[in-house]
Every structure is written in structure tokens, then in C-alpha cells.
Design a protein around this motif. Sequence first.
Motif, PDB file in Angstrom:
ATOM      1  N   ASP A 118       0.857  -1.198   0.000  1.00 52.87           N
ATOM      2  CA  ASP A 118       0.000   0.000   0.000  1.00 52.87           C
ATOM      3  C   ASP A 118       0.893   1.248   0.000  1.00 52.87           C
ATOM      4  OD1 ASP A 118      -1.636   2.147   0.554  1.00 52.87           O
ATOM      5  OD2 ASP A 118      -2.793   1.114   2.104  1.00 52.87           O
ATOM      6  N   PRO A 119       0.726   2.153  -0.961  1.00 51.78           N
ATOM      7  CA  PRO A 119       1.583   3.356  -0.993  1.00 51.78           C
ATOM      8  C   PRO A 119       1.240   4.386   0.076  1.00 51.78           C
ATOM      9  CG  PRO A 119      -0.043   3.459  -2.733  1.00 51.78           C
ATOM     10  CD  PRO A 119      -0.209   2.108  -2.094  1.00 51.78           C
ATOM     11  N   GLY A 120       0.155   4.199   0.828  1.00 51.30           N
ATOM     12  CA  GLY A 120      -0.227   5.200   1.814  1.00 51.30           C
ATOM     13  C   GLY A 120      -0.518   6.526   1.145  1.00 51.30           C
ATOM     14  N   THR A 121       0.069   7.611   1.664  1.00 50.15           N
ATOM     15  CA  THR A 121      -0.172   8.926   1.072  1.00 50.15           C
ATOM     16  C   THR A 121       0.771   9.207  -0.101  1.00 50.15           C
ATOM     17  OG1 THR A 121       1.357   9.961   2.613  1.00 50.15           O
ATOM     18  CG2 THR A 121      -0.965   9.870   3.256  1.00 50.15           C
ATOM     19  N   GLY A 122       1.655   8.248  -0.398  1.00 47.00           N
ATOM     20  CA  GLY A 122       2.641   8.464  -1.462  1.00 47.00           C
ATOM     21  C   GLY A 122       2.207   7.868  -2.782  1.00 47.00           C
ATOM     22  N   VAL A 123       3.157   7.796  -3.700  1.00 44.01           N
ATOM     23  CA  VAL A 123       2.883   7.241  -5.020  1.00 44.01           C
ATOM     24  C   VAL A 123       4.113   6.452  -5.472  1.00 44.01           C
ATOM     25  CG1 VAL A 123       3.658   9.397  -6.067  1.00 44.01           C
ATOM     26  CG2 VAL A 123       2.301   7.788  -7.407  1.00 44.01           C
ATOM     27  N   PHE A 124       3.868   5.302  -6.078  1.00 46.01           N
ATOM     28  CA  PHE A 124       4.982   4.515  -6.595  1.00 46.01           C
ATOM     29  C   PHE A 124       5.383   5.039  -7.974  1.00 46.01           C
ATOM     30  CE2 PHE A 124       3.522   1.262  -3.536  1.00 46.01           C
ATOM     31  CZ  PHE A 124       4.739   1.014  -2.912  1.00 46.01           C
ATOM     32  N   ILE A 125       6.646   5.374  -8.138  1.00 47.41           N
ATOM     33  CA  ILE A 125       7.165   5.802  -9.431  1.00 47.41           C
ATOM     34  C   ILE A 125       7.893   4.612 -10.059  1.00 47.41           C
ATOM     35  CG2 ILE A 125       8.648   7.436 -10.655  1.00 47.41           C
ATOM     36  CD1 ILE A 125       6.385   8.839  -9.282  1.00 47.41           C
ATOM     37  N   PRO A 126       7.426   4.141 -11.237  1.00 50.24           N
ATOM     38  CA  PRO A 126       8.055   2.984 -11.879  1.00 50.24           C
ATOM     39  C   PRO A 126       9.543   3.212 -12.113  1.00 50.24           C
ATOM     40  CG  PRO A 126       6.006   3.567 -12.990  1.00 50.24           C
ATOM     41  CD  PRO A 126       6.285   4.659 -12.010  1.00 50.24           C
TER      42      PRO A 126
END
Length: 359
Positions: free
Chosen positions: A323-331
Motif C-alpha cells: 500500500d503506498p499510503g499517502t505516497g505514489v509509486f514511481i516505476p
Amino acid sequence: MRDDADFTRRAADLLAWYDANAREMPWRVPPADRTAGARPDPYAVWLSEVMLQQTTVAAVRGYFQRFMARWPDVAALAAAEDGEVMAEWAGLGYYARARNLLKCARVVVAEHDGRFPDTRSALQALPGIGPYTAAAIAAIAFDRSEVVVDGNVERVMARLHDHRAPLPRAKPVLTEMAAALTPDARPGDYAQAVMDLGATICTPKKPACGICPWCAPCAARAAGSAADLPAKTPKKAKPVRHGRAYVARRRDGAYLLERRPERGLLGGMLGWPGSEWTDAQLPPEAPPVAAPWRAVAGEARHTFTHFHLRLRIYVADLALDADPGTGVFIPAQEFRPSDMPTVMRKVFDLARDGFDDPE
DNA sequence: TACGCGTGGCA
DNA sequence: TTGCCAAGCGT
């Protein structure tokens, strides 16, 4: 009261020096071409002036070239995505400039038909354009006789008149002195000439008075005070703040990042999740997601305008369904450390040593 | 008015 | 290593 003959000669002496010694810059029209009628692109002048706010020419060159190549006119920039512009600005600092740059481009397109206004007052009404930048654009791009006062001009005027009152209090007086010298002819070249003089001869330390075109009339040169001017009110010491930064990498190589709030330090930029930055030795643990975090040896050190920062760094490997929570996964293929502010790039440089298979 | 706001080069 | 400095603006 100024002597008109002396006044005319002063500007003429400087312009003659500029004609022979102007620095070459990608946004500048050389004086010979300018005299022959060539006009600089107002968009390029504006872009360069914003980038040059509190920033050295050496640092700006590459950024200016990349911006011009990617967004060659104000309409292109206005249509750009916020994140793309912030990423291209990354590393140049004072990120409010980039946010205001975009706002300004969009106002110019929406309210000025895509053309920059050609008066100082109209320019100064635009986001990110203050007294200096408005006067500089009006003079350089639109040939208007405006009084252009930046740090170089302040230094040159303080020395020319041996004016010893400290900045910033002395600024109004120094502005009056600059106004008394500003000519009606070639205002753009004159403005750039004073700045070139300040950058190459009338430098903050060890001014080269021996080769200065204004050596003879310079009061500080005569008094021996040039190197000590302008006087400045002492600055406050920088406190040290501490914090934690978390670098998480998913099994597919994606990194967990956060977009920082628009307002405040590094506003609008990508960064690693982390704790608050406090005066305490170390703030409480605040990892962005539950994971087996590992501390990395050492700490990232960085100095901002008003404080020193020391960051402890933690790394973790995350499952594909994390789960990224409040963040974002950058490929992985989209992640570029150069898209982040320098302090975040320093964190990454240390964090990659903490992964088992640093790329 | 004074402060918040980046970074890299240099002595 | 540390502090100073560079084409300021917004609040």
C-alpha cells in the motif's frame, strides 16, 4: 545636482566597455547585433531573468537551454504539466520561482494574448515578477529606460559613491543613485553592462579596480574602501535540524515518493516520505508504511537558506501489492533522481548503498 | 518590515 | 569544515 556632461560620459564609458567586453549568454543579443536592430525574444528574457534571481549564470545556462528546447515559447510552457516543469527545474532551487513561472505563463496566454506586456508596471503585476525583473525585462526586451537595480547595481553604486550605510536599509538611496545614471539611450545594454561590470570587475571580493571603466570617478576606489562595500547587516546563525527519510523500493523497482505541498519549503517537488524536521536530536519514528526498515550508515547533510539539515536514512524492500499510503509509486523506468531537489538526491545516493543490489 | 525560500562554488 | 555569496519575490 548632477553635472550633465559627467553623467553622459559615465554611461557612455560603460557602454563602450560593454561593447568590447560583453559576456556571451544564450539569452542575450550581443551589443553589436542589438545596435544593428536585433531584438531579444521577450520570452527568453523573462525565463532567463527568473532563473537568474539569486542564482549564478553558471548554474542557469544548462537549465535555460533545456527549458527553451522543451518549451520554446510561452504558449508551450503554459500548456505544460506542472510536474514536468517542476522536474525540469529540480536542482536550481527556490522552487516558488517554478510555480510562479507556470502561473505567469498561463496568465500571459489567458489574459495577454500570449504576448508579454511591454511596460514595467504591467510586467510587475505578473506572478514572480518583482521590481527588479519587471525593470530588467522592460529595458532589455522592450527598450524602455527603466532603473534596473539588482545586487550588482547596489554594489557598484555603493562603491562609486563610497556609500557606507548597510543593506538592506541603503537600498532606496542606492536606487536613487542608479536612477541618476540610467541613460535614455540603449537602456537594455546599459542594464546588462552594469551587471557584467559587477560580475566580472566590481566583484564582491577583490574587485579589479585597475581595469574598471569607472575607476577614475569611483569614490571607494579613492578611499580604499571598495572591497568592504556594500556594508550589510549581520545575518543570523543557522540552526541545525534533524529528521528521518524513508526510501522504499518495491520488488519491481518502483520507488515510493511523495509530492510535497504547494506552499513552503520545496513546495510542489517530489521527495522521499519522512518525519518532521525538528530542532530535537531526532524526531519520533514516522515511517510512511509498515515494513522492515533498515537504517543506513551515516546521514545526509544539506544546508538550506536558513537552517542546516541532517537526515537519518532508512530503506526497505516492499511487496508488489504494498500500500503506498499517502505516497505514489514511481516505476523504475520513470524514476530519475535529477527530478528531485538536491537534498532528496543526496538521500537517494546514500540509500542506494543500503539496498542489497544497488543499481 | 523581516523573514522564508536552494544550491553550488569558493576561500 | 564552515561561512559567505549570487541577476529577488511573496507574504
